[in-house]
Design a protein around this motif. Structure first.
Motif, PDB file in Angstrom:
ATOM      1  N   ALA A 275       0.791  -1.234   0.000  1.00  0.00           N
ATOM      2  CA  ALA A 275       0.000   0.000   0.000  1.00  0.00           C
ATOM      3  C   ALA A 275       0.819   1.278   0.000  1.00  0.00           C
ATOM      4  O   ALA A 275       0.264   2.366  -0.157  1.00  0.00           O
ATOM      5  CB  ALA A 275      -0.930   0.002   1.214  1.00  0.00           C
ATOM      6  N   THR A 276       2.142   1.190   0.184  1.00  0.00           N
ATOM      7  CA  THR A 276       2.935   2.392   0.453  1.00  0.00           C
ATOM      8  C   THR A 276       4.032   2.657  -0.575  1.00  0.00           C
ATOM      9  O   THR A 276       4.969   3.401  -0.293  1.00  0.00           O
ATOM     10  CB  THR A 276       3.567   2.297   1.853  1.00  0.00           C
ATOM     11  OG1 THR A 276       4.308   1.067   1.953  1.00  0.00           O
ATOM     12  CG2 THR A 276       2.500   2.340   2.935  1.00  0.00           C
ATOM     13  N   GLY A 277       3.919   2.075  -1.771  1.00  0.00           N
ATOM     14  CA  GLY A 277       4.973   2.230  -2.769  1.00  0.00           C
ATOM     15  C   GLY A 277       5.165   3.638  -3.289  1.00  0.00           C
ATOM     16  O   GLY A 277       6.205   3.940  -3.882  1.00  0.00           O
ATOM     17  N   GLY A 278       4.194   4.529  -3.070  1.00  0.00           N
ATOM     18  CA  GLY A 278       4.322   5.902  -3.536  1.00  0.00           C
ATOM     19  C   GLY A 278       4.752   6.884  -2.470  1.00  0.00           C
ATOM     20  O   GLY A 278       4.811   8.088  -2.725  1.00  0.00           O
ATOM     21  N   ALA A 279       5.072   6.378  -1.287  1.00  0.00           N
ATOM     22  CA  ALA A 279       5.461   7.268  -0.186  1.00  0.00           C
ATOM     23  C   ALA A 279       6.692   6.712   0.528  1.00  0.00           C
ATOM     24  O   ALA A 279       6.797   6.794   1.744  1.00  0.00           O
ATOM     25  CB  ALA A 279       4.307   7.440   0.785  1.00  0.00           C
ATOM     26  N   THR A 280       7.612   6.144  -0.236  1.00  0.00           N
ATOM     27  CA  THR A 280       8.818   5.547   0.340  1.00  0.00           C
ATOM     28  C   THR A 280       9.774   6.630   0.814  1.00  0.00           C
ATOM     29  O   THR A 280       9.511   7.832   0.676  1.00  0.00           O
ATOM     30  CB  THR A 280       9.524   4.677  -0.706  1.00  0.00           C
ATOM     31  OG1 THR A 280      10.093   5.537  -1.719  1.00  0.00           O
ATOM     32  CG2 THR A 280       8.566   3.699  -1.368  1.00  0.00           C
ATOM     33  N   THR A 281      10.897   6.197   1.339  1.00  0.00           N
ATOM     34  CA  THR A 281      11.895   7.168   1.790  1.00  0.00           C
ATOM     35  C   THR A 281      12.457   7.983   0.634  1.00  0.00           C
ATOM     36  O   THR A 281      13.082   9.023   0.852  1.00  0.00           O
ATOM     37  CB  THR A 281      13.031   6.448   2.547  1.00  0.00           C
ATOM     38  OG1 THR A 281      13.846   7.404   3.217  1.00  0.00           O
ATOM     39  CG2 THR A 281      13.897   5.639   1.592  1.00  0.00           C
ATOM     40  N   CYS A 282      12.229   7.542  -0.604  1.00  0.00           N
ATOM     41  CA  CYS A 282      12.773   8.209  -1.785  1.00  0.00           C
ATOM     42  C   CYS A 282      11.768   9.130  -2.465  1.00  0.00           C
ATOM     43  O   CYS A 282      11.993   9.550  -3.608  1.00  0.00           O
ATOM     44  CB  CYS A 282      13.275   7.159  -2.781  1.00  0.00           C
ATOM     45  SG  CYS A 282      14.574   6.084  -2.115  1.00  0.00           S
ATOM     46  N   ASP A 283      10.652   9.448  -1.796  1.00  0.00           N
ATOM     47  CA  ASP A 283       9.593  10.228  -2.421  1.00  0.00           C
ATOM     48  C   ASP A 283       9.534  11.669  -1.944  1.00  0.00           C
ATOM     49  O   ASP A 283       8.462  12.268  -1.857  1.00  0.00           O
ATOM     50  CB  ASP A 283       8.249   9.516  -2.233  1.00  0.00           C
ATOM     51  CG  ASP A 283       8.128   8.332  -3.170  1.00  0.00           C
ATOM     52  OD1 ASP A 283       7.967   8.555  -4.381  1.00  0.00           O
ATOM     53  OD2 ASP A 283       8.238   7.189  -2.704  1.00  0.00           O
ATOM     54  N   GLY A 284      10.702  12.226  -1.656  1.00  0.00           N
ATOM     55  CA  GLY A 284      10.822  13.651  -1.398  1.00  0.00           C
ATOM     56  C   GLY A 284       9.856  14.165  -0.351  1.00  0.00           C
ATOM     57  O   GLY A 284       9.723  13.585   0.729  1.00  0.00           O
ATOM     58  N   PRO A 285       9.143  15.253  -0.648  1.00  0.00           N
ATOM     59  CA  PRO A 285       8.223  15.817   0.350  1.00  0.00           C
ATOM     60  C   PRO A 285       7.057  14.900   0.682  1.00  0.00           C
ATOM     61  O   PRO A 285       6.378  15.116   1.685  1.00  0.00           O
ATOM     62  CB  PRO A 285       7.734  17.112  -0.327  1.00  0.00           C
ATOM     63  CG  PRO A 285       7.991  16.913  -1.788  1.00  0.00           C
ATOM     64  CD  PRO A 285       9.206  16.058  -1.877  1.00  0.00           C
ATOM     65  N   ASP A 286       6.818  13.900  -0.149  1.00  0.00           N
ATOM     66  CA  ASP A 286       5.730  12.951   0.108  1.00  0.00           C
ATOM     67  C   ASP A 286       6.191  11.725   0.882  1.00  0.00           C
ATOM     68  O   ASP A 286       5.393  10.813   1.124  1.00  0.00           O
ATOM     69  CB  ASP A 286       5.106  12.487  -1.213  1.00  0.00           C
ATOM     70  CG  ASP A 286       4.476  13.633  -1.988  1.00  0.00           C
ATOM     71  OD1 ASP A 286       3.888  14.524  -1.339  1.00  0.00           O
ATOM     72  OD2 ASP A 286       4.584  13.640  -3.221  1.00  0.00           O
ATOM     73  N   ARG A 287       7.470  11.687   1.278  1.00  0.00           N
ATOM     74  CA  ARG A 287       7.993  10.488   1.923  1.00  0.00           C
ATOM     75  C   ARG A 287       7.310  10.250   3.268  1.00  0.00           C
ATOM     76  O   ARG A 287       7.070  11.186   4.027  1.00  0.00           O
ATOM     77  CB  ARG A 287       9.506  10.578   2.096  1.00  0.00           C
ATOM     78  CG  ARG A 287       9.991  11.640   3.072  1.00  0.00           C
ATOM     79  CD  ARG A 287      11.507  11.850   2.922  1.00  0.00           C
ATOM     80  NE  ARG A 287      12.050  12.804   3.877  1.00  0.00           N
ATOM     81  CZ  ARG A 287      11.936  14.125   3.756  1.00  0.00           C
ATOM     82  NH1 ARG A 287      11.271  14.648   2.746  1.00  0.00           N
ATOM     83  NH2 ARG A 287      12.482  14.924   4.666  1.00  0.00           N
ATOM     84  N   ALA A 288       7.017   9.001   3.514  1.00  0.00           N
ATOM     85  CA  ALA A 288       6.416   8.606   4.789  1.00  0.00           C
ATOM     86  C   ALA A 288       7.422   7.864   5.654  1.00  0.00           C
ATOM     87  O   ALA A 288       7.082   7.389   6.737  1.00  0.00           O
ATOM     88  CB  ALA A 288       5.195   7.731   4.542  1.00  0.00           C
ATOM     89  N   ILE A 289       8.646   7.769   5.181  1.00  0.00           N
ATOM     90  CA  ILE A 289       9.748   7.108   5.883  1.00  0.00           C
ATOM     91  C   ILE A 289      10.886   8.097   6.034  1.00  0.00           C
ATOM     92  O   ILE A 289      11.285   8.743   5.051  1.00  0.00           O
ATOM     93  CB  ILE A 289      10.260   5.878   5.090  1.00  0.00           C
ATOM     94  CG1 ILE A 289       9.122   4.896   4.805  1.00  0.00           C
ATOM     95  CG2 ILE A 289      11.410   5.201   5.827  1.00  0.00           C
ATOM     96  CD1 ILE A 289       8.581   4.189   6.024  1.00  0.00           C
ATOM     97  N   GLY A 290      11.411   8.244   7.233  1.00  0.00           N
ATOM     98  CA  GLY A 290      12.559   9.113   7.420  1.00  0.00           C
ATOM     99  C   GLY A 290      13.761   8.596   6.678  1.00  0.00           C
ATOM    100  O   GLY A 290      14.055   7.402   6.680  1.00  0.00           O
TER     101      GLY A 290
END
Length: 336
Positions: A275-290
């Motif tokens: 469910a979270t492939g678009g908010a990984t640590t590599c997704d800039g301002p949208d990242r959900a992972i530090g």
């Protein structure tokens, strides 16, 4: 997902979303479901400020994943009576039935299963990354983590003689591949024991096993961009050749194992990885992972604790919503 014994000691010094089995009957109006949360820093909210001062040794956030889940479910008139949240940063699966050493003079955290009772009706658990020793895998792939920057991560690189730049090849054959295989074999055994222990202590409880959010996207080129706040690259100095390995051979493999064990035991699995492939640590301002080694929101001993690829506030909220939706479906309710 990772935190060291030395960090815990310092803190104490400062004082598909669900795979459904047979669904339980919906709780009566106003009747709260006795619930226990088991887990590691992903459940406890490592790196998210403010820290719960009564749980400093576990570096647990004052508002963590259980709080988000509870609030989301309350909006759907599903009330949780959280009798215990025993999540603790650094916890492995074995710490459900064994003490967790927190280092230094800090008293160990008791086995998490002690929070379970015969009256417990819902158990939400999120553990596994520390059992496959993700921290040591990251150190094998990062020269920075092998030095002072990784002092808060438990253990050493799997083989310090093998260069970090060659970590993907190291884990593909020989001793490195054997080591990785054994870690996943241990994780499968411990997942089996997890369900056995929960069933023994709380035989009437529904069990929800929460997977880990995706760290690295399918399009790994997104990981080349710097973090928007100038904090370096999302994966620090981990070589690009290792990015697909970490995603496919470590995280996806762990997610698959957790999902399979949940199915085998009639438990519910929340597939955060899917469910979270678009908010990984590599997704800039949208990242959900530090980002790896990006400063987190928590300051201890006058220093910012670094993220070690834990969910940030955005990730906590999104993950909590996903788990809440899965639990609501168990009780025959739709999304909020």
């Amino acid at each position: 997902m990772t935190i060291s014994r030395s960090l815990c000691a310092a803190a104490a010094a400062l004082a598909s979303l669900a795979v459904l089995a047979s669904a339980p009957a919906a709780s009566s109006a106003g009747e709260a479901v006795p619930t226990v949360f088991l887990g590691d820093g992903g459940v406890g909210g490592y790196g998210i400020a403010p820290v719960d001062e009564s749980r400093l040794s576990c570096v647990r956030a004052a508002e963590n994943l259980p709080d988000v889940i509870e609030d989301q479910l309350a909006d759907q008139s599903i009330l949780l009576d959280i009798t215990a949240d025993v999540s603790c940063s650094g916890a492995a699966l074995r710490h459900v039935w064994e003490e967790q050493d927190l280092g230094g003079d800090v008293a160990p955290a008791p086995p998490q299963k002690r929070a379970l009772t015969k009256e417990t009706r819902l158990v939400v658990a999120g553990l596994g990354a520390h059992t496959v020793e993700l921290g040591r895998i990251l150190k094998q792939c990062s020269a920075r983590l092998r030095g002072a920057a990784g002092s808060l991560l438990p253990g050493e690189a799997v083989d310090t003689r093998s260069p970090a730049a060659e970590c993907a090849a190291y884990f593909t054959k020989g001793a490195g591949a054997d080591w990785l295989t054994k870690r996943f074999e241990q994780a499968e055994k411990d997942l089996e024991k997890l369900f056995s222990e929960i069933g023994s202590e709380s035989p009437s409880a529904e069990v929800v096993l929460v997977g880990y959010p995706r760290l690295i996207p399918a399009d790994v080129k997104r990981c080349r961009a710097a973090l928007p706040d100038g904090g370096g690259r999302p994966l620090a100095d981990i070589p690009e050749s290792a990015w697909p390995f970490l995603d496919e051979k470590v995280q996806a493999r762990l997610n698959s194992s957790m999902a399979q064990r949940a199915r085998t035991h009639g438990a519910h699995f929340v597939d955060l990885y899917a469910a979270t492939g678009g908010a990984t640590t590599c997704d800039g301002p949208d990242r959900a992972i530090g980002g790896l080694l990006e400063p987190s929101g928590v300051t201890l001993l006058h220093q910012k604790l670094p993220w070690f690829l834990h969910p940030n506030e955005t990730g906590r909220d999104a993950n909590g919503d996903a788990v809440a939706q899965a639990i609501a479906a168990m009780y025959g309710r739709g999304p909020a």
